[in-house]
Design an enzyme around this catalytic site. Structure first.
Site, PDB file in Angstrom:
ATOM      1  N   HIS A 237       0.909  -1.181   0.056  1.00 34.97           N
ATOM      2  CA  HIS A 237      -0.059  -0.033  -0.010  1.00 34.97           C
ATOM      3  C   HIS A 237       0.861   1.303   0.164  1.00 34.97           C
ATOM      4  O   HIS A 237       0.592   2.106   0.730  1.00 34.97           O
ATOM      5  CB  HIS A 237      -1.028   0.095   1.143  1.00 34.97           C
ATOM      6  CG  HIS A 237      -2.000  -1.062   1.140  1.00 34.97           C
ATOM      7  ND1 HIS A 237      -3.225  -1.055   0.766  1.00 34.97           N
ATOM      8  CD2 HIS A 237      -2.059  -2.508   1.588  1.00 34.97           C
ATOM      9  CE1 HIS A 237      -4.052  -1.922   0.830  1.00 34.97           C
ATOM     10  NE2 HIS A 237      -3.074  -2.988   1.144  1.00 34.97           N
TER      11      HIS A 237
ATOM     12  N   TYR B 141       3.952  -5.305  10.037  1.00 31.82           N
ATOM     13  CA  TYR B 141       3.674  -3.953   9.897  1.00 31.82           C
ATOM     14  C   TYR B 141       4.802  -3.178  10.690  1.00 31.82           C
ATOM     15  O   TYR B 141       5.481  -2.165  10.269  1.00 31.82           O
ATOM     16  CB  TYR B 141       2.394  -3.288  10.295  1.00 31.82           C
ATOM     17  CG  TYR B 141       1.232  -3.653   9.271  1.00 31.82           C
ATOM     18  CD1 TYR B 141       1.253  -4.982   8.403  1.00 31.82           C
ATOM     19  CD2 TYR B 141       0.018  -2.988   9.195  1.00 31.82           C
ATOM     20  CE1 TYR B 141       0.273  -5.161   7.792  1.00 31.82           C
ATOM     21  CE2 TYR B 141      -0.832  -3.341   8.786  1.00 31.82           C
ATOM     22  CZ  TYR B 141      -1.002  -4.693   7.632  1.00 31.82           C
ATOM     23  OH  TYR B 141      -2.007  -4.599   6.891  1.00 31.82           O
TER      24      TYR B 141
END
Ligand code: HEM
Length: 314
Positions: free
Chosen positions: A26, A296
């Site tokens: 992303h 993440y």
């Protein structure tokens, strides 16, 4: 030996390239701000601070799924929508969602395997569809997400896409009641897609440009729905979408009013983490959901030089 989370991020890099300073996945997106106001129905289902009816500020980010920030907006891709709520007590909680109804894999190990088979051939630079097919033959559970991905048409706007949390979360109310829910953001502008040709003619950054222009003309709204699990629904398996007939409760309205100009300035690190829940909300046992925090964390280390734990409230 690298950790599974490092292997996952390395596998994404092998497909999308490594782009310093950018999110591993992303990578391309736009930050917006606004506020969320919960409907009275929300407080009956959860005691969470942002669901009690007082408006709360949010920072949100629309994105394309690819880790390549140079991939044009017209390329087929999952679209992301991440929302950070600033709670009255100073803490924060996030909802991170995708344009797909379900996910490709059910375990972190399978995420690594599935991402690795998408790595282009080192010799020709071309994809190797037979490897992907081999994975899919052994992992039929991936087929609904793959079909959903292939059936997507380019959105007219980030504001005309339905976004799903995919994972389930347990909502706990003030009286001790609890139920599993899945989130869905429904655009007030309605769902609208365009043809690939039209998307190409609008240019490589048409989604980023469009949302900026749209916000100049007025607020962009999404309704937040929670879909309630029925007996037997898979709450720990992100490859299984729940039937559309599930009871759905509208729990609030998000009003985005402009581009965000406060976050990611002067060294501020912004991370949307689906495991960042708050009292009144608990993660399900879904292994992908739990693994995302570790993955993440690796991405944040690489793009910002700090771990998720060091980003404070992020
Ligand atoms: C094992 C599965 C997954 C892995 C390894 C993975 C990996 C990543 C990574 C490395 C990032 C960049 C994080 C950062 O630097 O801040 C990211 C961002 C993101 N992921 Fe995932 N992801 C997974 C599953 C999912 C799922 C199931 C969803 C949706 C329900 C999702 C939605 C998103 C979104 C929307 C972002 C962008 C957040 C932002 O705008 O900052 N991911 N993912």
């Amino acid at each position: 030996m690298s950790s599974l989370a490092e292997q996952a991020v390395d596998a994404i890099h092998a497909v999308a390239g490594r782009h310093p300073g950018h999110r591993a996945a992303h990578a391309k997106g736009v930050l917006v701000s606004g506020r969320f106001t919960a409907a009275p129905e929300a407080a009956a289902l959860t005691r969470a601070g942002h669901m009690q009816g007082e408006p709360v500020d949010v920072t949100a980010r629309f994105s394309n799924g690819s880790g390549n920030p140079n991939q044009p907006d017209f390329a087929n891709d999952g679209r992301g929508f991440a929302v950070k709520f600033y709670l009255p007590d100073g803490s924060r909680t996030d909802i991170v969602s995708l344009s797909l109804p379900c996910f490709f894999v059910r375990t972190p190990e399978d995420f690594v395997k599935f991402t690795r088979v998408q790595k282009p051939s080192p010799r020709s630079g071309k994809p190797r569809p037979l490897r992907v097919l081999g994975f899919l033959l052994r992992h039929r559970e991936a087929l609904p997400a793959v079909r959903g991905f292939q059936a997507q048409k380019p959105p007219a706007s980030y504001a005309t896409v339905v976004y799903n949390s995919i994972h389930s979360f347990k909502w706990l109310d003030a009286d001790g009641g609890e139920r599993f829910v899945r989130y869905r953001w429904v655009p007030e502008a309605g769902e609208e897609s365009i043809t690939k040709e039209e998307a190409k003619s609008r240019g490589a950054d048409y989604l980023q440009d469009e949302i900026r222009t749209r916000l100049e003309q007025g607020p962009v709204r999404f309704r937040l729905q929670v879909r309630l699990a029925a007996d037997g629904d898979a709450v720990d398996d992100p490859t299984k979408a729940w039937p559309e007939s599930r009871e759905t409760v509208e729990v609030g309205v998000l009003e985005l009013t402009g581009l965000d100009t406060t976050r990611e300035q002067g060294g501020d690190v912004l991370v949307f983490d689906p495991m960042r829940v708050t009292d009144g909300i608990e993660p399900s046992a879904d292994p992908i959901l739990h693994f995302r925090r570790a993955a993440y964390d690796v991405s944040v280390q690489r793009r910002a030089g700090v771990g998720l734990a060091d980003t404070g409230k992020a």
